[in-house]
Design an enzyme around this catalytic site. Sequence first.
Site: not given
Ligand code: PPS
Length: 627
Positions: A31, A109-111, A113, A164-165, A540
């Site tokens: 550093s 010369d890599c910082p 931090h 150093n130092k 998802s």
């Molecule tokens: N922490 C947390 N966050 C979100 N959901 C939760 C959690 N814990 C339990 N549940 C219940 O799990 C359902 C979602 O599962 P998924 O497999 O669709 O989730 S994901 O796609 O992996 O994010 C979701 O169902 P849906 O309400 O039908 O979406 C919830 O009932």
Amino acid sequence: MTRAHDADAAVASYLARHESRDLLRFITCGSVDDGKSTLIGRLLFESRALFADQLAALESDSRRHGTQGDEIDYALLLDGLSAEREQGITIDVAYRFFNTDKRKFIVADCPGHEQYTRNMATGASTADVAVVLVDARKGLLAQTRRHSYIVSLLGIRHVLLAVNKMDLVGYDFAVFDEIVAGYRELAAQLGIEHVQAIPLSALRGDNLRERSANTPWYDGPSVLDYLETIEPVRTERELGFRLPVQWVNRPNQDFRGFAGTVAAGSIRPGDEVVALPSGRRSSVARIVTADGDLDVAREGQAITLTLRDELDISRGDVIADAHDPPQVADQFAAHVLWMGEQPLLPGRPYWLKIGARTVSASVTEIKHKTDVNTQEPLAAKHLELNEVGFCNLYLDQGVPFEAYADNRAMGGFILIDRQTSATVAAGTLAFALRRAGNIHWQHLDVDKAARARIKGQVPRVLWFTGLSGSGKSTIANLVDKRLHAMGYHTFILDGDNVRHGLNKDLGFTAEDRVENIRRVAEVAKLMSDAGLIVLVSFISPFRAERRMARELFAPGEFVEVHIDTPLAVAEQRDVKGLYAKARAGQLRNFTGIDSPYEVPEAAELRLDTVSESAERLAQRVIDYVTG
Ligand SMILES: Nc1ncnc2c1ncn2[C@@H]1O[C@H](COP(=O)(O)OS(=O)(=O)O)[C@@H](OP(=O)(O)O)[C@H]1O
Ligand SMILES: Nc1ncnc2c1ncn2[C@@H]1O[C@H](COP(=O)(O)OP(=O)(O)O)[C@@H](O)[C@H]1O
């Protein structure tokens, strides 16, 4: 090997030695407080001159290709940076150039931090020597251990331990001796064989150029002596010719050249070569350079090859010695230094760039991460910023490679985030996993088209995404019922249901959600291969995984349906009482509360559940599928 090759090897090794006398690349770790800037400033001052000729060339280069306006773009000089440069990413490493009458130097010369991993990985991938600075008053710090670990991981074999130092500890030999003893132990653990320790005062110039009268007990070289005379050992393996093709040069019908920098070995006109991964063979017609044709080209030289036969070779392929080619593989064990702000999640696809080749890759398993202070292996489900893990990697296609220990150019890679294009990791390939080669696709006589035909439908995947309580299940159920009534063959995959069986081992951490979606996407793929219309109803929440799912299917087959319900509305509905629990702190990682939902950017359908009824929205989906 022929006699000619033996002679080539001798010449190449002479040149390599000569070149290493000519130019030394080193990095500095430590550093600002350790006196790093003072040391570098002093070295520049002592040597006085910058690389005058190279600077001139660099200046004109910067104006042509640089990203810094009229400023000099030092990154242009460094091949190690080409990948980052193409990504338009600036890395916080300052490269400095100086020379003495004995040698030219490039210092990265890599910082010091907390972004050190990224910077070091970049600077270290081409360095021969690491200068590790230690404050004599403080001794070895956690940071010293981290830096040294990365130095060893990136294949640097020489460390100059600059204590150093020394003036501030009265030039006390005992202080120096204790630090050196501690460091030698660390170096032994890390397999760094060549350590030169030098007692120093960068500020006063002790042992910088001349041996200092203040340290009569020290009889080793000064810093400049060491840097001027060190002959870096190369532990890289002698390999046959390898040319990663950077680009294909085809100015007219009569000329087709393959341009790149020789990564290993040497080549002459007439030599037999093989193009990988295709495996097609030919022999070299000409070795073309800006200064005319060559009789021989060696490691480090930028050339354009023409071949005697028309081979279909593209950017990213490797042209290699036909008698000693590299392996091609698509599964590896590798060290990964994670530099992303978001953690590395197993199962998520990233771009992997090795040489000039970019492929899709994911980490299938983190074997362990390494505590960079103690080198202890630790269990890990993901990697955070600056963590180092030993991982299994899966690539979507085979790549020609060498182990990093054998060849840095053919065994080093970076991982790139597919959404942001940011470089998120640097890695070193350890070895190929053989199991992939033993699994083959089983040919099926009844194919997807035949299965779909008998059902009289076009297979589709309707991917419903949205917050919990947004209405995914409600709408998917309606769509399913109506399609079924119309005679379609359908199936629903619902998060709640799949999590009771196939995915009952998974929770709601980011890494578990990635794996959850990866599995359900694969199941949807199998079902669509069976000719079904599949309705997938999972939160998802991440763009990367929805994109991964989409990429499993043919264009048009995957229909993303965004159930667009504001968080406040979903929370008010609170069908299962989960939002209340999450707000009360009884449920962690709840989507929309303390776990993100990344809104789709280009869904085929966006359904607004506030302004339209579930029935009408379901009909819109049906119209889309059957229309
Ligand atoms: N922490 C947390 N966050 C979100 N959901 C939760 C959690 N814990 C339990 N549940 C219940 O799990 C359902 C979602 O599962 P998924 O497999 O669709 O989730 S994901 O796609 O992996 O994010 C979701 O169902 P849906 O309400 O039908 O979406 C919830 O009932
Ligand atoms: N336009 C609409 N579309 C879908 N669901 C709606 C709509 N309006 C109100 N709802 C209600 O919202 C809730 C959605 O719950 P659910 O379908 O289980 O959501 P998810 O599967 O996304 O968690 C249901 O109680 C449903 O009756």
